[in-house]
Design an enzyme around this catalytic site. Structure first.
Site, PDB file in Angstrom:
ATOM      1  N   ASP A   1       1.402  -5.158  -0.629  1.00 42.26           N
ATOM      2  CA  ASP A   1       0.599  -3.970  -0.127  1.00 42.26           C
ATOM      3  C   ASP A   1      -0.319  -4.088   0.950  1.00 42.26           C
ATOM      4  O   ASP A   1      -1.318  -3.411   0.996  1.00 42.26           O
ATOM      5  CB  ASP A   1       0.197  -3.153  -1.157  1.00 42.26           C
ATOM      6  CG  ASP A   1      -0.508  -1.581  -0.951  1.00 42.26           C
ATOM      7  OD1 ASP A   1       0.156  -1.084  -0.099  1.00 42.26           O
ATOM      8  OD2 ASP A   1      -1.169  -1.237  -1.580  1.00 42.26           O
TER       9      ASP A   1
ATOM     10  N   CYS B   1       1.441  19.274  -8.755  1.00 44.92           N
ATOM     11  CA  CYS B   1       0.553  18.641  -7.847  1.00 44.92           C
ATOM     12  C   CYS B   1      -0.596  19.740  -7.506  1.00 44.92           C
ATOM     13  O   CYS B   1      -0.133  20.802  -6.744  1.00 44.92           O
ATOM     14  CB  CYS B   1       1.211  18.067  -6.583  1.00 44.92           C
ATOM     15  SG  CYS B   1       0.067  17.489  -5.461  1.00 44.92           S
TER      16      CYS B   1
END
Length: 258
Positions: free
Chosen positions: A131, A195
């Protein structure tokens, strides 16, 4: 030694080092994924994360990132925990951040992994990634059969859910490639419905990063827009909502990393 034996050996060593799953894909240009990334960037869904638009060619072709690359080895490392924050009124922290910075933990394992490969197989050139470089991790994981990219845009493994880190070895050794698996999200919309900032598109599979709570609490270096006041549900570093509601995470198992 044959490609099949190399692949088996590498899989065994990955598991021994604590990686739950390992998959293999031919190092080549990601044609379809490049178009999706370009469209996502053109719509400004990366917000202030300007680095997402950098090194576009390297991001879509690992051979430009690692000259001579033949295989992308993708690994998953579990970070699910059954521990919870003791104070229910305290600001919330994403599960992945409960322990030591994963970049350091996994990078050390990957360096050991690469040295083992060189000892067992011979001179293998390559690089480790956690990452921290222009690598389309989820796309490579999908190509390697480690799961499907769900409606919340996270990689979902049918036996472990999505609470894991992704990392890669891009090497010049040709190995047996895996293939993608089926998408099992079906008609479920739990992540979309849950969300609080409506960061996930109504149909799913597209995340507007500039609306994501994790973006606001980690990536954004300036003031959070007032229009989002009261929408964070007390998350102060990251957010697990779209994973907590995902039915596939009922298969998550507690990690063993000290």
């Amino acid at each position: 030694m044959s490609k099949a034996k190399y692949t088996s050996l590498i899989t065994q060593e990955a598991n021994r080092l604590g990686f739950d799953f390992v998959g293999f894909a031919k190092a080549e240009k990601l044609e379809a994924e490049a178009k999706k990334l370009e469209a996502w960037l053109n719509q400004g869904m990366h917000g202030k994360m300007d680095y997402m638009a950098n090194h576009f060619e390297k991001r879509i072709d690992p051979r430009k990132l690692v000259p001579g690359a033949k295989t992308v080895v993708t690994l998953t490392y579990n970070h699910f925990t059954d521990k919870t924050q003791q104070d229910p009124n305290a600001p919330k922290i994403s599960k992945y951040a409960y322990g030591k910075d994963y970049h350091f933990v996994i990078k050390d394992k990957l360096k050991t992994f690469l040295e083992i490969i060189r000892t067992e197989i011979g001179e293998v050139d390559g690089r480790c990634f956690v990452d921290s470089a222009p690598v389309l991790e989820r796309d490579w994981a999908k190509r390697s059969g480690l799961g499907w990219i769900g409606k919340n845009t996270l990689l979902i493994h049918p036996k472990r859910g999505s609470f894991f880190f992704l990392s890669e070895l891009i090497i010049d050794l040709e190995l047996e490639a895996d293939g993608p698996i089926k998408d099992y999200c079906g008609r479920c919309t739990r992540c979309i419905d849950a969300c609080p900032t409506e960061a996930i598109s109504p149909e799913g599979y597209i995340l507007d990063g500039s609306k994501c709570i994790s973006y606001f609490t980690i990536e954004l270096k300036e003031s959070i827009p007032e229009s989002y006041q009261g929408k964070f549900e007390d998350w102060m570093f990251g957010c697990d909502i779209c994973q907590d509601v995902c039915p596939w995470n009922r298969f998550s198992q507690k990690h063993n990393e000290p």
